[in-house]
Enzyme design. Structure first.
Site, mmCIF file in Angstrom:
data_model
loop_
_atom_site.group_PDB
_atom_site.id
_atom_site.type_symbol
_atom_site.label_atom_id
_atom_site.label_comp_id
_atom_site.label_asym_id
_atom_site.label_seq_id
_atom_site.Cartn_x
_atom_site.Cartn_y
_atom_site.Cartn_z
ATOM 1 N N GLY A 45 0.838 -1.192 0.000
ATOM 2 C CA GLY A 45 0.000 0.000 0.000
ATOM 3 C C GLY A 45 0.874 1.244 0.000
ATOM 4 O O GLY A 45 2.034 1.201 0.434
ATOM 5 N N GLN A 50 2.943 9.850 1.191
ATOM 6 C CA GLN A 50 4.253 9.177 1.108
ATOM 7 C C GLN A 50 5.014 9.523 -0.162
ATOM 8 O O GLN A 50 6.188 9.173 -0.300
ATOM 9 C CB GLN A 50 4.058 7.659 1.205
ATOM 10 C CG GLN A 50 3.576 7.236 2.585
ATOM 11 C CD GLN A 50 3.415 5.745 2.678
ATOM 12 O OE1 GLN A 50 2.419 5.195 2.231
ATOM 13 N NE2 GLN A 50 4.421 5.068 3.222
ATOM 14 N N CYS A 107 6.185 -0.077 7.078
ATOM 15 C CA CYS A 107 5.728 1.102 6.344
ATOM 16 C C CYS A 107 6.871 1.579 5.457
ATOM 17 O O CYS A 107 8.011 1.657 5.921
ATOM 18 C CB CYS A 107 5.331 2.196 7.330
ATOM 19 S SG CYS A 107 4.775 3.715 6.536
ATOM 20 N N LEU A 108 6.582 1.878 4.202
ATOM 21 C CA LEU A 108 7.648 2.285 3.270
ATOM 22 C C LEU A 108 8.319 3.584 3.706
ATOM 23 O O LEU A 108 9.437 3.870 3.285
ATOM 24 C CB LEU A 108 7.083 2.416 1.850
ATOM 25 C CG LEU A 108 6.621 1.101 1.199
ATOM 26 C CD1 LEU A 108 6.016 1.374 -0.172
ATOM 27 C CD2 LEU A 108 7.763 0.104 1.091
ATOM 28 N N HIS A 149 -4.232 1.054 7.623
ATOM 29 C CA HIS A 149 -2.907 1.696 7.665
ATOM 30 C C HIS A 149 -2.861 2.863 6.673
ATOM 31 O O HIS A 149 -2.408 3.966 7.007
ATOM 32 C CB HIS A 149 -1.832 0.643 7.334
ATOM 33 C CG HIS A 149 -0.428 1.147 7.323
ATOM 34 N ND1 HIS A 149 0.520 0.742 8.237
ATOM 35 C CD2 HIS A 149 0.204 2.021 6.493
ATOM 36 C CE1 HIS A 149 1.672 1.358 7.973
ATOM 37 N NE2 HIS A 149 1.508 2.137 6.916
ATOM 38 N N GLU A 150 -3.348 2.635 5.438
ATOM 39 C CA GLU A 150 -3.275 3.676 4.404
ATOM 40 C C GLU A 150 -4.246 4.822 4.692
ATOM 41 O O GLU A 150 -3.906 5.991 4.478
ATOM 42 C CB GLU A 150 -3.543 3.069 3.019
ATOM 43 C CG GLU A 150 -2.547 2.008 2.574
ATOM 44 C CD GLU A 150 -1.093 2.396 2.764
ATOM 45 O OE1 GLU A 150 -0.752 3.591 2.623
ATOM 46 O OE2 GLU A 150 -0.277 1.513 3.084
ATOM 47 N N HIS A 153 -2.711 7.145 7.033
ATOM 48 C CA HIS A 153 -1.789 8.073 6.357
ATOM 49 C C HIS A 153 -2.541 9.281 5.799
ATOM 50 O O HIS A 153 -2.058 10.416 5.880
ATOM 51 C CB HIS A 153 -1.100 7.379 5.172
ATOM 52 C CG HIS A 153 0.164 6.648 5.515
ATOM 53 N ND1 HIS A 153 1.266 7.276 6.078
ATOM 54 C CD2 HIS A 153 0.522 5.358 5.330
ATOM 55 C CE1 HIS A 153 2.233 6.375 6.233
ATOM 56 N NE2 HIS A 153 1.809 5.210 5.795
HETATM 57 ZN ZN ZN Z 1 2.723 3.390 5.795
#
Ligand code: ZN
Length: 181
Positions: A45, A50, A107-108, A149-150, A153
């Site tokens: 995701g 991000q 998480c990226l 999670h997304e 964000h």
């Molecule tokens: Zn993340």
């Protein structure tokens, strides 16, 4: 085009995404670039924040694996996950189940950080798709976790905010290093 992924410490990660009221060519291009960026980074995701944009836009692609299963229902009917991936969600709204479960997340924007996070076990999602169509489904498993999670964000919330105090202490050195970069 692969976009640079913003890391922890960049203030854009704390910005609440603006509602997308018109799906322009720029939004379509951004969604395509976000998918390419997510696949390149082996993520499941990616949220607009991000890649430096404060918008209510996220892309998700989870495969149904035995290790981390997911289910997706549309109007109560179980649907094959592969037919609905990748998901591009604009302005998503979630209805969370009361029952929660722990699960490992990364998480990226936080390289090399993973922790167990409590999340709702299932979630009802209402969003808009890239063609302006309504998107509605119910998810469990990894898909439910990824959507939560997304969507966090998109509201400026990060998974470290949902870690136990002990988990956060355990990664505090890594967080400080990330913030200094
Ligand atoms: Zn993340």
């Amino acid at each position: 085009m692969i976009l640079p992924i913003v890391r922890y410490g960049d203030p854009v990660l704390r910005k609440k995404g603006k509602l997308i009221t018109k799906i322009t060519d720029e939004i379509r291009q951004l969604a395509a670039d976000m998918l390419e960026t997510m696949y390149d980074a082996n993520g499941v995701g990616l949220a607009a924040q991000q890649v430096g944009r404060d918008l209510q836009l996220t892309v998700i692609d989870v495969q149904d694996s035995e290790e981390r299963p997911s289910s997706m229902r549309i109007r109560g009917e179980l649907v094959p996950l592969a037919e609905h991936m990748p998901l591009i969600l604009i302005n998503p709204q979630l209805e969370l189940s009361k029952d929660t479960e722990p699960g490992t997340e990364g998480c990226l924007s936080f390289p090399d950080v993973t922790a167990s996070i409590m999340r709702s076990a299932s979630v009802n999602v209402k969003a808009t798709g890239l063609e302006g169509e309504p998107v509605e489904f119910e998810a469990t498993g990894l898909l439910a976790r990824a959507v939560q999670h997304e969507t966090d964000h998109l509201n400026g919330i990060l998974f470290i905010d949902r870690m136990s105090r002990a988990a956060r202490v355990g990664i505090s050195g890594k967080l400080k290093r990330l913030q200094r970069q």
